[in-house]
Design a protein around this motif. Structure first.
Motif, PDB file in Angstrom:
ATOM      1  N   GLU A  53       0.814  -1.208   0.000  1.00 25.87           N
ATOM      2  CA  GLU A  53       0.000   0.000   0.000  1.00 25.87           C
ATOM      3  C   GLU A  53       0.852   1.263   0.000  1.00 25.87           C
ATOM      4  OE1 GLU A  53      -3.777  -0.170   2.550  1.00 25.87           O
ATOM      5  OE2 GLU A  53      -2.383  -1.460   3.643  1.00 25.87           O
ATOM      6  N   LEU A  54       2.095   1.127   0.425  1.00 27.22           N
ATOM      7  CA  LEU A  54       2.954   2.282   0.651  1.00 27.22           C
ATOM      8  C   LEU A  54       4.197   2.211  -0.207  1.00 27.22           C
ATOM      9  CD1 LEU A  54       2.814   2.206   4.544  1.00 27.22           C
ATOM     10  CD2 LEU A  54       1.807   3.988   3.115  1.00 27.22           C
ATOM     11  N   GLY A  55       4.711   3.385  -0.578  1.00 20.99           N
ATOM     12  CA  GLY A  55       5.952   3.448  -1.317  1.00 20.99           C
ATOM     13  C   GLY A  55       6.880   4.484  -0.715  1.00 20.99           C
ATOM     14  N   LEU A  56       8.167   4.249  -0.853  1.00 20.96           N
ATOM     15  CA  LEU A  56       9.192   5.198  -0.407  1.00 20.96           C
ATOM     16  C   LEU A  56      10.226   5.371  -1.504  1.00 20.96           C
ATOM     17  CD1 LEU A  56      10.741   6.897   1.744  1.00 20.96           C
ATOM     18  CD2 LEU A  56      11.829   4.750   2.476  1.00 20.96           C
ATOM     19  N   VAL A  57      10.350   6.590  -1.999  1.00 21.37           N
ATOM     20  CA  VAL A  57      11.439   6.932  -2.916  1.00 21.37           C
ATOM     21  C   VAL A  57      12.596   7.410  -2.054  1.00 21.37           C
ATOM     22  CG1 VAL A  57      12.227   8.513  -4.706  1.00 21.37           C
ATOM     23  CG2 VAL A  57       9.936   7.503  -4.847  1.00 21.37           C
ATOM     24  N   PHE A  58      13.734   6.731  -2.147  1.00 17.87           N
ATOM     25  CA  PHE A  58      14.867   7.031  -1.278  1.00 17.87           C
ATOM     26  C   PHE A  58      16.062   7.491  -2.112  1.00 17.87           C
ATOM     27  CE2 PHE A  58      18.537   6.251   1.383  1.00 17.87           C
ATOM     28  CZ  PHE A  58      18.108   6.693   2.630  1.00 17.87           C
ATOM     29  N   ILE A  59      16.638   8.651  -1.737  1.00 16.11           N
ATOM     30  CA  ILE A  59      17.726   9.255  -2.495  1.00 16.11           C
ATOM     31  C   ILE A  59      19.044   9.082  -1.741  1.00 16.11           C
ATOM     32  CG2 ILE A  59      18.539  11.364  -3.605  1.00 16.11           C
ATOM     33  CD1 ILE A  59      15.609  12.360  -3.532  1.00 16.11           C
ATOM     34  N   PRO A  60      20.044   8.461  -2.357  1.00 16.75           N
ATOM     35  CA  PRO A  60      21.321   8.206  -1.683  1.00 16.75           C
ATOM     36  C   PRO A  60      22.097   9.481  -1.356  1.00 16.75           C
ATOM     37  CG  PRO A  60      21.038   6.758  -3.585  1.00 16.75           C
ATOM     38  CD  PRO A  60      19.977   7.812  -3.674  1.00 16.75           C
ATOM     39  N   VAL A  64      27.678   7.878  -2.920  1.00 21.48           N
ATOM     40  CA  VAL A  64      27.490   6.575  -2.283  1.00 21.48           C
ATOM     41  C   VAL A  64      26.727   5.684  -3.261  1.00 21.48           C
ATOM     42  CG1 VAL A  64      26.501   5.296  -0.353  1.00 21.48           C
ATOM     43  CG2 VAL A  64      27.419   7.596   0.025  1.00 21.48           C
ATOM     44  N   ASP A  65      27.211   4.480  -3.464  1.00 20.62           N
ATOM     45  CA  ASP A  65      26.544   3.505  -4.327  1.00 20.62           C
ATOM     46  C   ASP A  65      25.124   3.272  -3.825  1.00 20.62           C
ATOM     47  OD1 ASP A  65      25.681   1.267  -5.714  1.00 20.62           O
ATOM     48  OD2 ASP A  65      27.466   0.071  -5.295  1.00 20.62           O
ATOM     49  N   PRO A  66      24.114   3.447  -4.663  1.00 20.46           N
ATOM     50  CA  PRO A  66      22.727   3.222  -4.225  1.00 20.46           C
ATOM     51  C   PRO A  66      22.489   1.855  -3.592  1.00 20.46           C
ATOM     52  CG  PRO A  66      22.755   4.291  -6.365  1.00 20.46           C
ATOM     53  CD  PRO A  66      24.175   3.932  -6.057  1.00 20.46           C
ATOM     54  N   TRP A  67      23.218   0.837  -4.047  1.00 18.40           N
ATOM     55  CA  TRP A  67      23.046  -0.502  -3.486  1.00 18.40           C
ATOM     56  C   TRP A  67      23.429  -0.553  -2.009  1.00 18.40           C
ATOM     57  CZ3 TRP A  67      20.376  -4.283  -5.656  1.00 18.40           C
ATOM     58  CH2 TRP A  67      20.204  -4.290  -7.054  1.00 18.40           C
ATOM     59  N   ALA A  68      24.177   0.436  -1.541  1.00 16.47           N
ATOM     60  CA  ALA A  68      24.592   0.451  -0.137  1.00 16.47           C
ATOM     61  C   ALA A  68      23.434   0.685   0.820  1.00 16.47           C
ATOM     62  CB  ALA A  68      25.658   1.533   0.070  1.00 16.47           C
ATOM     63  N   TYR A  69      22.269   1.071   0.290  1.00 12.60           N
ATOM     64  CA  TYR A  69      21.095   1.313   1.135  1.00 12.60           C
ATOM     65  C   TYR A  69      20.084   0.163   1.084  1.00 12.60           C
ATOM     66  CZ  TYR A  69      23.029   5.983   1.260  1.00 12.60           C
ATOM     67  OH  TYR A  69      23.889   7.053   1.445  1.00 12.60           O
ATOM     68  N   ARG A  87      19.083   6.447  -8.495  1.00 13.37           N
ATOM     69  CA  ARG A  87      20.480   6.565  -8.912  1.00 13.37           C
ATOM     70  C   ARG A  87      20.701   8.022  -9.354  1.00 13.37           C
ATOM     71  NH1 ARG A  87      18.663   2.341 -11.871  1.00 13.37           N
ATOM     72  NH2 ARG A  87      19.219   0.240 -11.219  1.00 13.37           N
ATOM     73  N   PRO A  88      21.113   8.891  -8.449  1.00  9.04           N
ATOM     74  CA  PRO A  88      21.266  10.310  -8.801  1.00  9.04           C
ATOM     75  C   PRO A  88      22.265  10.515  -9.943  1.00  9.04           C
ATOM     76  CG  PRO A  88      21.330  10.013  -6.427  1.00  9.04           C
ATOM     77  CD  PRO A  88      21.397   8.642  -7.034  1.00  9.04           C
ATOM     78  N   TRP A  89      21.949  11.449 -10.798  1.00 13.51           N
ATOM     79  CA  TRP A  89      22.863  11.786 -11.885  1.00 13.51           C
ATOM     80  C   TRP A  89      24.195  12.241 -11.301  1.00 13.51           C
ATOM     81  CZ3 TRP A  89      19.491  14.985 -15.873  1.00 13.51           C
ATOM     82  CH2 TRP A  89      18.452  14.168 -16.330  1.00 13.51           C
ATOM     83  N   LEU A  90      25.281  11.766 -11.889  1.00 15.05           N
ATOM     84  CA  LEU A  90      26.641  12.099 -11.469  1.00 15.05           C
ATOM     85  C   LEU A  90      26.893  11.749 -10.001  1.00 15.05           C
ATOM     86  CD1 LEU A  90      27.182  15.564 -13.233  1.00 15.05           C
ATOM     87  CD2 LEU A  90      27.815  13.288 -14.049  1.00 15.05           C
TER      88      LEU A  90
END
Length: 229
Positions: A53-60, A64-69, A87-90
């Motif tokens: 029912e819920l979603g979370l968009v998480f920004i690293p 930091v490698d996004p996979w680290a979260y 996956r933030p640009w740059l």
């Protein structure tokens, strides 16, 4: 000169990116309670039964490698939250102009979306919060004034964070709604909010990885769960 300047920024953004620690990440990939998809919108963690029912968009955080979260957020997916790690640009959230819908499109069946992030990713999350149902900060604070909004906010800080210090978080407290939930996790450092190893300038954590993951799952899970009650 412009070409050289742009080239220098691009090169700098790729140097020193902190990788995900292999042990915690392997645990995520072996977790039968969730699905893990490397999608166009980001890394998507979702409950294996597909009920969410819920979603979370998480920004690293910066560089930091996004996979680290993935490991620290997998507990939320186990509890029914679809998590999209961007996956933030740059490798820097400030260079990523995409709106929230660029990431929520990964799970079109989810209607209630929160946005969150760690460190610089949290600062960027504050900029996207107007389009979200709630805001979650990990070792971060806002430079965007949300004080007049009615947005539910959870701020998780570390008592031994050497980068997003208690003083910095307190100084930016007036940018958040008066009823924002401010929580300090005893023994947590800045890097405790991900699994990428030690970080220059940070404090020394005294909380274990497992205890940190459990604390974040409990705190963030309870907060997000209130959105649909």
């Amino acid at each position: 000169m412009l070409v050289l300047g742009v080239g220098g920024i691009v090169a700098w953004s790729q140097i020193g990116v902190m990788p995900a620690e292999p042990g915690p990440l392997a645990g995520v990939r072996e977790n039968a309670a969730i699905t893990v998809e490397d999608a166009e919108q980001g890394i998507v963690l979702a409950p294996a039964d597909g009920e969410s029912e819920l979603g979370l968009v998480f920004i690293p955080g910066a560089k930091v490698d996004p996979w680290a979260y993935a490991a620290i957020l997998q507990g939320l997916a186990e509890d029914g939250v679809t998590v999209v790690i961007t996956r933030p640009w740059l490798n820097l959230a400030f260079f990523d102009p995409r709106g929230l819908d660029s990431f929520t499109s990964a799970a079109p069946g989810v209607d209630v979306w929160s946005v969150g992030g760690h460190s610089l990713g949290g600062v960027r999350a504050c900029q996207l919060a107007a389009d979200a149902d709630a805001l979650v900060l990990f070792g971060s604070y806002c430079a965007t004034d949300l004080s007049a909004s009615e947005l539910p906010v959870l701020s998780l800080a570390g008592s031994d964070d050497g980068l997003s210090t208690r003083e910095k978080i307190d100084a930016a407290r007036d940018q958040l709604p008066a009823d924002a939930e401010m929580v300090e996790i005893e023994g947590a450092s800045h890097a405790s909010f991900g699994d990428y190893g030690a970080q220059a300038g940070d404090g020394t954590p005294t909380i274990s990885m497992d205890d940190m993951h459990a604390e974040v799952t409990e705190r963030a899970g309870a907060f997000l769960g209130e959105l649909v009650r």
